[in-house]
Scaffold this motif. Structure first.
Motif, short mmCIF file in Angstrom:
data_model
loop_
_atom_site.label_atom_id
_atom_site.label_comp_id
_atom_site.label_asym_id
_atom_site.label_seq_id
_atom_site.Cartn_x
_atom_site.Cartn_y
_atom_site.Cartn_z
N THR A 148 0.87 -1.28 0.02
CA THR A 148 0.10 0.08 0.02
C THR A 148 0.92 1.14 0.02
O THR A 148 2.10 1.31 0.53
CB THR A 148 -1.13 0.00 1.22
OG1 THR A 148 -0.22 -0.15 2.40
CG2 THR A 148 -1.90 -1.33 1.27
N PRO A 149 0.25 2.44 -0.49
CA PRO A 149 0.94 3.60 -0.44
C PRO A 149 0.75 4.47 0.63
O PRO A 149 0.11 4.07 1.69
CB PRO A 149 0.50 4.28 -1.51
CG PRO A 149 -0.84 3.90 -1.72
CD PRO A 149 -1.04 2.52 -1.02
N TRP A 150 1.12 5.68 0.77
CA TRP A 150 1.16 6.77 1.93
C TRP A 150 -0.31 7.50 1.96
O TRP A 150 -0.20 8.13 2.90
CB TRP A 150 2.49 7.25 2.06
CG TRP A 150 2.88 7.91 0.71
CD1 TRP A 150 3.74 7.10 0.07
CD2 TRP A 150 2.49 9.00 0.21
NE1 TRP A 150 4.04 7.99 -1.10
CE2 TRP A 150 3.05 9.10 -1.09
CE3 TRP A 150 1.53 10.12 0.37
CZ2 TRP A 150 3.01 10.22 -2.27
CZ3 TRP A 150 1.36 11.05 -0.46
CH2 TRP A 150 2.09 11.03 -1.61
N SER A 177 6.82 2.93 3.44
CA SER A 177 7.80 3.34 4.44
C SER A 177 7.61 4.67 4.93
O SER A 177 8.33 5.01 5.86
CB SER A 177 9.20 3.19 3.58
OG SER A 177 9.32 1.73 3.41
N GLY A 205 9.60 -2.21 5.74
CA GLY A 205 10.84 -2.18 5.15
C GLY A 205 10.92 -1.80 3.90
O GLY A 205 9.65 -1.16 3.10
N GLY A 207 10.56 -1.27 -0.17
CA GLY A 207 9.84 -1.97 -1.11
C GLY A 207 10.40 -2.90 -2.05
O GLY A 207 10.03 -3.84 -2.43
N SER A 208 11.55 -2.52 -2.15
CA SER A 208 12.57 -3.38 -3.34
C SER A 208 12.90 -4.43 -2.50
O SER A 208 13.27 -5.54 -3.22
CB SER A 208 13.87 -2.62 -3.63
OG SER A 208 14.41 -2.02 -2.62
N GLY A 211 8.58 -5.40 -0.41
CA GLY A 211 7.69 -5.79 -1.51
C GLY A 211 7.73 -6.48 -2.43
O GLY A 211 7.11 -7.48 -2.96
N ASP A 212 8.86 -6.68 -3.07
CA ASP A 212 9.25 -7.46 -3.97
C ASP A 212 9.22 -8.69 -3.58
O ASP A 212 8.84 -9.82 -4.31
CB ASP A 212 10.75 -6.93 -4.47
CG ASP A 212 11.38 -7.81 -5.56
OD1 ASP A 212 10.72 -7.36 -6.79
OD2 ASP A 212 12.32 -8.60 -5.40
N GLY A 228 2.66 4.01 -7.49
CA GLY A 228 3.20 4.63 -8.79
C GLY A 228 3.22 3.57 -9.95
O GLY A 228 3.61 2.53 -9.79
N VAL A 235 5.76 -4.99 -10.32
CA VAL A 235 4.92 -5.97 -9.68
C VAL A 235 4.16 -6.67 -10.61
O VAL A 235 4.09 -8.04 -10.51
CB VAL A 235 3.92 -5.12 -8.67
CG1 VAL A 235 2.95 -5.97 -8.24
CG2 VAL A 235 4.63 -4.21 -7.52
N GLU A 249 -3.58 -0.52 -8.98
CA GLU A 249 -4.24 0.92 -8.79
C GLU A 249 -3.08 1.76 -8.90
O GLU A 249 -2.25 2.08 -8.00
CB GLU A 249 -5.11 0.85 -7.69
CG GLU A 249 -6.11 1.83 -8.15
CD GLU A 249 -5.72 3.43 -7.86
OE1 GLU A 249 -5.26 3.89 -9.02
OE2 GLU A 249 -5.64 3.92 -6.82
N CYS A 283 -5.00 9.58 -5.94
CA CYS A 283 -4.77 9.07 -7.20
C CYS A 283 -6.05 9.51 -7.86
O CYS A 283 -5.75 9.90 -9.23
CB CYS A 283 -4.98 7.55 -7.36
SG CYS A 283 -6.00 6.88 -6.11
N GLN A 330 8.64 13.96 -2.17
CA GLN A 330 7.16 14.47 -2.79
C GLN A 330 7.37 16.24 -3.12
O GLN A 330 7.12 16.68 -4.38
CB GLN A 330 6.15 14.20 -1.85
CG GLN A 330 5.30 12.98 -2.09
CD GLN A 330 4.71 12.85 -3.50
OE1 GLN A 330 5.23 11.95 -3.96
NE2 GLN A 330 3.91 13.70 -3.89
N LYS A 333 9.67 16.50 -5.94
CA LYS A 333 9.24 16.29 -7.15
C LYS A 333 8.27 17.28 -7.61
O LYS A 333 8.14 17.57 -8.93
CB LYS A 333 8.33 14.82 -7.00
CG LYS A 333 7.78 14.26 -8.32
CD LYS A 333 7.36 12.76 -8.15
CE LYS A 333 6.09 12.78 -9.24
NZ LYS A 333 5.14 11.60 -9.01
#
Ligand code: NDP
Length: 499
Positions: A148-150, A177, A205, A207-208, A211-212, A228, A235, A249, A283, A330, A333
Motif C-alpha cells: 500500500t501507498p502513503w 515506508s 521495510g 519496497g525493493s 515488497g518485491d 506509482g 509488480v 491501482e 490518485c 514529494q 518532485k
C-alpha cells in the motif's frame, strides 16, 4: 515520544534482532514519530509461512463468522477514530477532517465487507441434462500480499484487507515506508478484533526488498498493489512470472470538464476540493481542468481568486485548507514539475513556490499552484501528485473529451454541466473507471467499485463494492448429477421430458 515497533507475525508482535531500523516523521513539523525494522527476505519467508499455515482453517471458517471479526474491527476503528485520524494527519500530512475521513473509510468498508460474508453470491444455472444441478462458488486463492501507498494509510489497507479477509485469504501486508505507524496501528485493531494467528501479518521495510519479496514468494497467491506506475509495472511483471492474480491501482491524470452552462460556484467548490484536497496527493485528484472556451476567462479569474484564499499550514488546525506534501521526495518532485512548467512556457497563474518562514520551515509546504497549459505539455499529461492544477481551453464538448482522453491514465473524470444530454454523453465518452457529474473527481464511496483503465488499471480489477472479492477469489464451477447414471453433456442431446 518516539515509538519503536516491530513486525506482526503469526499473531504476535516481534522485533527480530539485528535488523537495521528506519524512522517515520511528521511532514508538517519534522518530528520523528516512530522507528521500524527493515525487513529482509527471511522475514518475508516467515510471514508467508505463517499465512500459509493459517490458510486451511481460515478458508474453512464460514464467511459469516469471518464477517463477525470484521464487524468487531469496524467497532474498534469507530472507537479509536479520533486517535487514528490524528495519527493519519501527523504521519501523512492531510488536514484533520481528511485524516478522520481516512479512518471513516475503514469503518465503512469493514462493515460493508462483513456483510459480504452473508452474500458472496454465486450462480445457480440449469443443466442441459435432467436431474443435474450446476452452480458456481467463490473460493479464496490462498495467502495474499497487500502493498500500500502513503496517501490513504488507513483507508487503502482497509479496502485490501477487508476484501481479502472476508474472502478467506490470510494477508501479508506491507505499508509504505512513509506511513508504517498508521500501518502498525491498523494491524493493532485487527489484532484486538481476534483474527486467528497467521491470518494477519505485517512487515515493514524497503519496497525493493520486502515488497518485491512478497510478490515473488511462492506461497503468495495474489497481490494487491496501489502506488506509482513504475513500481506497478515491476509488480505486474513479477506476478506474471508466477502466473498469479494481481490488482493494480496506479494513479491518474484526472480531468474535470467545465461546460459553458456549468454553475460557476458549484464548479469552483469542486475544483478547489478536487485539485487541492490532500494537497493534490490522491490518485483521483483533479489535476486537469478543461474549460469550454466561452467561459474560460471567467473561470480562470475565479480560480486564481479562490486558490489565493486557501489557507495552507498546520494540518491539525481545523481551519486549515491544505497541509504539507507527504515527504521531502514529494516536495522535490512537485517543485521540479513546477520548474518544468515554467521552463516549457506554461503560464503560471497562482502559487508556484515552496512556503518558507516560521513553522513552514519545518515541513514540506507548497503553495496551491495553477498553470495555463497547452494540451501537449508535460504538466497536461504526466501525473504530478501534488497541489498543481493545469487548466486547458477546449473549443466545445467534443474537444474537451478528446483532451481528457489523450493521456495514458484512466482513473477518474468529471463533467460540470446542466445539460442532461452532455452529462449522459460524458458517462459514455470519458475513458475512465469513474465519472462524476457535477462533483469533483474525488469522493469514492466504499459500496461501489473503484479502479481504472488504461495504464491506471491494466488488470482491470476493481477494489471495493460488489467487485471487491474478485482480486482474492476464483470461481469454482460445480456439477451435481443426481440421475444415478452416466449422462453426457453435448452427446445425450435427445429431448427428454423428466428423468
Ligand atoms: P511507490 O509506488 O514506490 O510505493 C508504493 C508501495 O510500493 C510502497 O509500499 C512501496 O514501499 C512499495 N514498493 C516500492 N518498490 C517496490 C517493489 N519493487 N516491489 C514491490 N513493492 C514496492 O510510490 P512512492 O511512495 O514512491 O510514490 C511515488 C509516486 O507514486 C508518487 O509521487 C505518485 O505519483 C505515485 N503514487 C500513486 C499512488 C496512487 O494512489 N495510485 C499512491 C502513492 C504514490 P516503500 O514505501 O518501502 O518504497
Amino acid at each position: 515520544m518516539v515509538q519503536d515497533h516491530g513486525f506482526y507475525l503469526d499473531g504476535k508482535w516481534v522485533d527480530p534482532k539485528g535488523r537495521k531500523r528506519f524512522e517515520t516523521s511528521n511532514p508538517a513539523t519534522g518530528e520523528t514519530l516512530a522507528t521500524f525494522p527493515l525487513g529482509t527476505k527471511d522475514d518475508v519467508a516467515a510471514a508467508a509461512k505463517a499465512a500459509k499455515a493459517a490458510f486451511d482453517k481460515w478458508k474453512k471458517t464460514p464467511p459469516p463468522r469471518r464477517g463477525e471479526l470484521l464487524l468487531e474491527a469496524a467497532r474498534i476503528f469507530r472507537k479509536r477514530k479520533e486517535d487514528l485520524g490524528r495519527l493519519v494527519t501527523a504521519e501523512m500530512g492531510k488536514v484533520i477532517a481528511e485524516g478522520l475521513g481516512d479512518v471513516q473509510e475503514a469503518i465503512d468498508f469493514f462493515e460493508y465487507a462483513a456483510g459480504e460474508g452473508r452474500r458472496m453470491v454465486g450462480e445457480t444455472v440449469p443443466s442441459e441434462l435432467p436431474n443435474k444441478m450446476c452452480l458456481t462458488i467463490r473460493m479464496p486463492v490462498g495467502p495474499v500480499g497487500l502493498i500500500t501507498p502513503w496517501n490513504f494509510p488507513i483507508a487503502i489497507p482497509s479496502w485490501k484487507s477487508g476484501a481479502a479477509l472476508i474472502a478467506g485469504c490470510p494477508i501479508v501486508f506491507k505499508p509504505s515506508s512513509l506511513t508504517p505507524l498508521c500501518g502498525a496501528k491498523f494491524v493493532e485493531v485487527l489484532d484486538e478484533s481476534g483474527f486467528p494467528p497467521g491470518v494477519v501479518n505485517l512487515l515493514t521495510g524497503n519496497g525493493s526488498v520486502v515488497g518485491d519479496g512478497i510478490v515473488a514468494h511462492p506461497s503468495v497467491r495474489a497481490v494487491s498493489f496501489t502506488g506509482g506506475i513504475d513500481t506497478g509495472k515491476n509488480v505486474y511483471e513479477a506476478a506474471a512470472k508466477k502466473m498469479i492474480k494481481v490488482g493494480l491501482e496506479l494513479g491518474g491524470k484526472n480531468a474535470i470538464l467545465a461546460m459553458d452552462d456549468a454553475s460557476l460556484d458549484l464548479l469552483m467548490d469542486g475544483v478547489m476540493f478536487g485539485a487541492f484536497g490532500t494537497a493534490g496527493q490522491r490518485c483521483t485528484a483533479a489535476s486537469r481542468l478543461i474549460v469550454h472556451a466561452k467561459v474560460y476567462d471567467q473561470v480562470v479569474d475565479e480560480l486564481v481568486a479562490r486558490a489565493e484564499k486557501l489557507r495552507v499550514g498546520d494540518p491539525m488546525n481545523p481551519k486549515t485548507d491544505m497541509g504539507p506534501v507527504a515527504s521531502a521526495d514529494q516536495e522535490k518532485k512537485v517543485l521540479e514539475y513546477i520548474h518544468v512548467g515554467v521552463k516549457e512556457g506554461d503560464e503560471l497563474l497562482a502559487g508556484g513556490e515552496k512556503l518558507t518562514g516560521g513553522s513552514y520551515d519545518k515541513g514540506f509546504f507548497i503553495q496551491p499552484t495553477i498553470f495555463k497549459v497547452d494540451r501537449t505539455s508535460r504538466l497536461a499529461t504526466e501525473e504530478i501528485f501534488g497541489p498543481v492544477l493545469s487548466v486547458l481551453k477546449a473549443k466545445d464538448y467534443d474537444d474537451a473529451v478528446s483532451i481528457a482522453n489523450s493521456v495514458k491514465y484512466g482513473l477518474s473524470s468529471s463533467i460540470y454541466t446542466n445539460d442532461l444530454r452532455l452529462a449522459f454523453r460524458a458517462m459514455n465518452d470519458l475513458e475512465a473507471g469513474i465519472t462524476y457529474v457535477n462533483a469533483p473527481t474525488i469522493g469514492a464511496e466504499v459500496q461501489l467499485p473503484f479502479g481504472g483503465i488504461k495504464e491506471t488499471g491494466p488488470t482491470d480489477t476493481r477494489e471495493a463494492g460488489s467487485t471487491a472479492l474478485e482480486e482474492f477469489t476464483y470461481w469454482k464451477t460445480v456439477y451435481v448429477d443426481y440421475s444415478g447414471r452416466l449422462q453426457k453433456a453435448q452427446i445425450d442431446t435427445q429431448r427428454i421430458v423428466g428423468g
